[in-house]
Enzyme design. Structure first.
Site, short mmCIF file in Angstrom:
data_model
loop_
_atom_site.label_atom_id
_atom_site.label_comp_id
_atom_site.label_asym_id
_atom_site.label_seq_id
_atom_site.Cartn_x
_atom_site.Cartn_y
_atom_site.Cartn_z
N GLU A 86 -15.58 -11.72 3.83
CA GLU A 86 -14.46 -11.46 2.92
C GLU A 86 -13.80 -12.75 2.45
O GLU A 86 -13.55 -12.93 1.26
CB GLU A 86 -13.43 -10.56 3.61
CG GLU A 86 -12.29 -10.16 2.68
CD GLU A 86 -11.15 -9.43 3.38
OE1 GLU A 86 -10.83 -9.80 4.53
OE2 GLU A 86 -10.59 -8.50 2.79
N LYS A 129 -14.82 -10.07 8.00
CA LYS A 129 -13.79 -10.97 7.46
C LYS A 129 -14.36 -12.35 7.14
O LYS A 129 -13.84 -13.07 6.30
CB LYS A 129 -12.62 -11.09 8.43
CG LYS A 129 -11.96 -9.76 8.74
CD LYS A 129 -10.57 -9.63 8.19
CE LYS A 129 -10.02 -8.22 8.24
NZ LYS A 129 -9.93 -7.65 9.59
N GLU A 174 0.84 -1.20 0.00
CA GLU A 174 0.00 0.00 0.00
C GLU A 174 0.87 1.25 0.00
O GLU A 174 0.59 2.23 -0.70
CB GLU A 174 -0.92 -0.03 1.23
CG GLU A 174 -2.19 0.77 1.06
CD GLU A 174 -3.20 0.43 2.17
OE1 GLU A 174 -3.99 -0.51 1.95
OE2 GLU A 174 -3.19 1.07 3.22
N CYS A 225 -10.44 -1.76 14.64
CA CYS A 225 -10.75 -3.18 14.87
C CYS A 225 -10.92 -3.54 16.34
O CYS A 225 -11.59 -4.51 16.68
CB CYS A 225 -9.67 -4.06 14.27
SG CYS A 225 -9.40 -3.77 12.53
N GLU A 272 2.30 1.81 -3.38
CA GLU A 272 1.24 2.32 -4.25
C GLU A 272 0.99 3.81 -3.98
O GLU A 272 0.85 4.61 -4.91
CB GLU A 272 -0.03 1.50 -4.01
CG GLU A 272 -1.09 1.67 -5.06
CD GLU A 272 -2.37 0.91 -4.71
OE1 GLU A 272 -2.36 0.12 -3.74
OE2 GLU A 272 -3.37 1.13 -5.40
N GLU A 292 -13.22 -14.02 -5.50
CA GLU A 292 -11.92 -13.60 -6.04
C GLU A 292 -10.76 -13.97 -5.12
O GLU A 292 -9.61 -13.86 -5.50
CB GLU A 292 -11.93 -12.10 -6.35
CG GLU A 292 -12.08 -11.16 -5.17
CD GLU A 292 -13.53 -10.80 -4.85
OE1 GLU A 292 -14.44 -11.62 -5.16
OE2 GLU A 292 -13.77 -9.72 -4.28
N CYS A 303 -7.80 -2.00 3.88
CA CYS A 303 -7.56 -3.20 4.69
C CYS A 303 -8.78 -3.61 5.49
O CYS A 303 -8.76 -4.64 6.14
CB CYS A 303 -6.37 -2.98 5.60
SG CYS A 303 -6.47 -1.43 6.44
N SER A 330 -6.83 1.97 -2.48
CA SER A 330 -5.67 1.15 -2.80
C SER A 330 -6.16 -0.22 -3.26
O SER A 330 -7.19 -0.70 -2.82
CB SER A 330 -4.82 0.99 -1.53
OG SER A 330 -3.98 -0.12 -1.66
S1 SF4 Z 1 -12.88 -5.22 12.70
FE1 SF4 Z 1 -14.12 -3.56 11.91
S2 SF4 Z 1 -12.62 -1.98 11.43
FE2 SF4 Z 1 -11.51 -3.88 11.61
S3 SF4 Z 1 -11.43 -4.72 9.57
FE3 SF4 Z 1 -13.23 -5.59 10.53
S4 SF4 Z 1 -14.92 -4.26 9.96
FE4 SF4 Z 1 -13.01 -3.16 9.56
#
Ligand code: SF4
Ligand code: SF4
Ligand code: SF4
Ligand code: SF4
Ligand code: SF4
Ligand code: SF4
Ligand code: FES
Lengths: 592, 159
Positions: A374, A371, A286, A516, A289, A379, A312, A332
């Site tokens: 994700e 996540k 990043e 987070c 970039e 992909e 991220c 990014s």
């Molecule tokens: S914990 Fe919250 S701030 Fe951290 S990556 Fe996940 S959604 Fe984003």
């Protein structure tokens, strides 16, 4: 400041005008019970729909009882918080609420941390009169990739709505139906999966009951651990070590990095690695970039868009793919640390230990519910084999450790495995709002200026303000940094970018208030923002303890580039560590 | 009167917006309890519960709707306490409104066997030959009152 004097339970008190009875009573040490109310004052978040009516008290001269969470103190008020009338009303209302609630505590994921359960206990409810013929309001269960909605357990406190609409401005949740059938959910009663939901998990983080919980992936992880043909690799996000201890009765802000590592090894993971390693890698990609875009921009290249946005946080990625899909080229292209880790583990590391990627299972321990979604995105897989197989939350890990009879408090600290467990302080601070950009600046400064950075801690980037900005001096070149945490705050900065009014060089966005450390997969903070602050402090402590604190100094990152990737931004890096974005609006508006 | 109070509550349960717990759930429970009483399943302590629930709903609801919705229950309990007691103690509805507590009965002395009632009964609960005394089968009767209306000889009474 104008003040008012009043009496609460025969005690006099003087408070600033506008103070609620609830807060005034608290100052006197009188804890009036509340259920729907929530106050995260450091983050400027308040929920007071006045809906549960548990907090009522008697106010002399007033016809009915007053809800203290939403009634302001008036001069000369005489308040009584525990008369027979008050206690009877509180109990009766609680009986009403419980009469429309499944008695599922034995098998409920919230049991033990449920605010409704605690309240029933506190009020000493032992039976619910009329339960035999009481109809229950019921609604279909909804399971999305990250979150389960079980509205039978919803008490209509509306905290989720406040988080989703007011704080995150996502607008995925609102109340529908009237009266006894009232419920909270996406528009047109869609399932969450087909709404604008970003899986940021903030609704889950504040839900007082088991109505909103994460999807549990522990059974799949256990199965993988017991499969002799699989090599199981685990990565842990920075924010986990600053919060996991809370689940075992430790003070908020206790760092348990070494004990967590030991517990993961005891659970049977073959390699215990650290997402912080991948965070260092993220900075390399990043940061490169950013510098590339910046120098092209400074040379007048119109295709080089400034500001660059961090990428991220998958909650944030979901948000802009839905609301700002016309700006897909601004963030990014670097993947999140979770996905970078998966991609490297199943290529570089798998090669190193001589196994096929299909025989490796990558598990991530995350504070994050986004996540979960994700790692399931198409992909991020190769021939149907995902880079990260399962993502489990801090809370799920805690339950897993307890199930396995591991006494984490008495484990000796252990170190992460090498090489994907080695990290710098820059990787750790990813867990806090402002941390990603601070880490990026530590590296970008040295590469851009060719000089050694004397002052490592960019304190001007830290704090809990929702939107922050600072101008850093890169040896004569001013670098304007914007920071937003919470999606509503991000929207403020994004609208400027959209209208071409943004003055920033780079903007960090984290979907969760606090970053987070405050996400929906963490131990519940129950509306206490001091807990979030304590975790943030712990993250900075961990950074200070690290011998290396700049990502580009991580010897294992240097080695990874030498042995495998070439240099940051190389073709191989692009292939493995970068991604592209979609218009999620198109993708999700499929009928249920 | 008990069924009247129940009728009023039906309206509140419909109209409640659902924002606050006492009105959203309390009125529903009040309505259910009145239903139990109307069906003759009420217990003596239910009258106290009825009163307590009503007072708490009034005392704690967020807006005017919930704050006034139990008024019919309270005022009727006040003014027609005897009737409430009759429902609970004797399982009777003095006003003849609570269907499961009442029966339509044919008085043999007045019945001339005109068959008008049997013909009008929607569920064929009435039997009897022409010019002979008719009989209502209580198991089948749905208490619609059609026979009672139809009979020209005052042979049908409510118990
Ligand atoms: S914990 Fe919250 S701030 Fe951290 S990556 Fe996940 S959604 Fe984003
Ligand atoms: S939500 Fe709370 S009260 Fe309800 S079943 Fe679960 S633990 Fe029990
Ligand atoms: S996860 Fe976030 S976006 Fe989705 S419903 Fe909850 S608060 Fe809204
Ligand atoms: S889902 Fe949870 S947070 Fe939302 S209204 Fe229901 S109980 Fe409250
Ligand atoms: S009292 Fe008012 S606010 Fe409360 S549920 Fe009834 S109608 Fe809604
Ligand atoms: S009350 Fe109605 S159902 Fe009963 S016997 Fe008379 S007509 Fe038939
Ligand atoms: S806490 Fe005051 S009404 Fe719910």
């Amino acid at each position: 400041m104008e003040t008012v004097k009043l009496t609460i339970d025969n005690k006099e008190i003087e408070v600033p005008r506008g103070t609620t009875i609830l807060k005034a009573a608290k100052e006197l040490g009188i804890e009036i019970p509340t259920l729907c109310y929530m106050d995260l004052h450091d983050l400027n978040i308040e929920n007071k729909p006045g809906g549960c009516r548990i907090c009522v008290v008697e106010v002399q001269g007033r016809r009915n009882l007053a809800p203290t969470c939403s009634t302001k103190c008036e001069p000369g008020m005489v308040v009584k918080t525990h008369t027979a009338r008050v206690l009877n009303a509180r109990r009766t209302v609680m009986e009403f609420i419980l009469s429309d609630h499944p008695k599922d505590c034995l098998i409920c994921p919230k049991s033990g941390t449920c605010e409704l359960q605690d309240m029933a206990h506190r009020l000493g409810i032992r039976e619910i009169p009329g339960q035999e013929f009481a109809e229950m309001s019921t609604y279909r269960k909804d399971t999305s990739p990250s979150i389960i909605r079980d509205l039978d357990k919803c008490i209509m406190c509306r905290r989720c709505e406040t988080m989703c609409n007011d704080v995150q401005t996502v607008g995925a949740l609102s109340a529908f139906n009237r009266g006894f059938q009232a419920a909270v959910g996406p528009a047109f009663e869609q399932n969450l999966e087909y709404s604008s939901c970003t899986y940021c998990g903030q609704c889950v983080a504040v839900c007082p009951t088991g109505a909103l919980t994460e999807v549990n992936h522990v059974p799949q992880v256990l199965k993988a651990l017991n499969d002799p043909t699989k090599t199981v690799v685990v990565q842990t996000a920075p924010a986990v070590r600053a919060a996991l201890g809370e689940e075992f009765g430790m003070e908020p802000g206790t760092l348990v990095t070494g004990k967590m590592t030991a517990a993961l090894r005891a659970l049977g993971f073959d390699y215990v690695f650290d997402t912080d390693f991948a965070a260092d890698l993220t900075i390399m990609e990043e940061g490169t970039e950013l510098l590339d875009r910046l120098s092209r921009h400074l040379k007048g290249d119109k295709t080089a868009r400034i500001p660059i946005l961090t990428s991220c946080c998958p909650g944030w990625v979901n948000f802009f793919e839905y609301y700002y899909s016309d700006m897909k080229d601004v963030p990014s292209t670097a993947k999140s640390p979770q996905q970078m880790f998966g991609a490297i583990a199943k290529s570089y590391f798998a090669e190193k230990i001589g196994i096929n990627r299909k025989d490796m299972v990558v598990v991530s321990i995350m504070p994050c519910l986004a996540k979960k979604y994700e790692c399931q995105r198409d992909e991020f897989s190769v021939d149907g084999n995902p880079d990260v197989d399962f993502s489990i939350s801090t809370r799920e890990l805690a339950t897993f450790i307890k199930q396995a009879n591991i006494d984490i408090r008495n484990l000796h600290d252990e170190e992460f495995d090498s090489p994907l467990g080695e990290s710098t302080g820059a990787g750790v601070i990813f867990g806090n709002t402002g941390g990603v950009i601070e880490a990026a600046c530590r590296t970008a400064y040295e590469i851009f200026t060719g000089k050694k950075l004397e002052r490592l801690e960019f304190t001007e980037l830290r704090g809990m303000e929702g939107v922050r900005s600072a101008t850093l001096d890169f040896d004569g070149t001013p670098i304007k940094i914007g920071i937003a945490h919470g999606l509503g705050n991000a929207r403020k900065l994004l609208d400027d970018v959209k209208n071409g009014k943004s003055e920033f060089t780079a903007i960090e966005v984290m979907a969760c208030p606090g970053g987070c450390i405050g996400c929906g997969g963490q131990p519940l903070h129950h509306g206490n923002s001091d807990i979030i602050k304590a975790r943030a402090a712990a993250i900075y402590t961990e950074d200070r303890k690290k011998p290396l604190r700049k990502s580009h100094e991580n010897p294992f990152i240097i080695k990874l580039y030498e042995e495998f990737l070439g240099k940051p931004g190389s073709e191989k890096s692009h292939h493995l560590l970068h991604t592209h974005y979609f218009d999620r609006k198109d993708k999700i508006l499929v009928k249920k | 009167m008990v069924s009247m109070a129940k009728f009023f509550l039906e309206f509140t349960v419909e109209e409640s917006c659902g924002k606050c717990a006492p009105c959203r759930i309390g009125n529903k429970r009040l309505h259910e309890l009145l239903g139990q009483i109307c069906e003759g399943k009420g217990k003596l302590e239910d009258l106290d519960r009825l009163k307590n629930m009503s007072l708490v709903i009034k005392d704690t609801s967020l807006c005017g709707l919930g704050q006034t919705s139990p008024n019919p229950v309270l005022s009727m309990m006040e003014n027609f306490r005897e009737e409430y007691l009759a429902h609970v103690n004797d399982k009777k509805c003095p006003a003849g409104q609570c269907k499961s507590l009442m029966k339509y009965i044919i008085n043999a002395e007045n019945c001339v066997g005109c068959t008008a009632c049997a013909r009008v009964c929607p569920v064929n609960a009435i039997t009897g030959e022409r010019k002979e005394v008719h009989l209502i089968n209580q198991e089948i009767c749905i208490k619609c009152g059609a026979c009672f209306e139809k009979c020209k000889f005052d042979a049908i009474y409510i118990s």
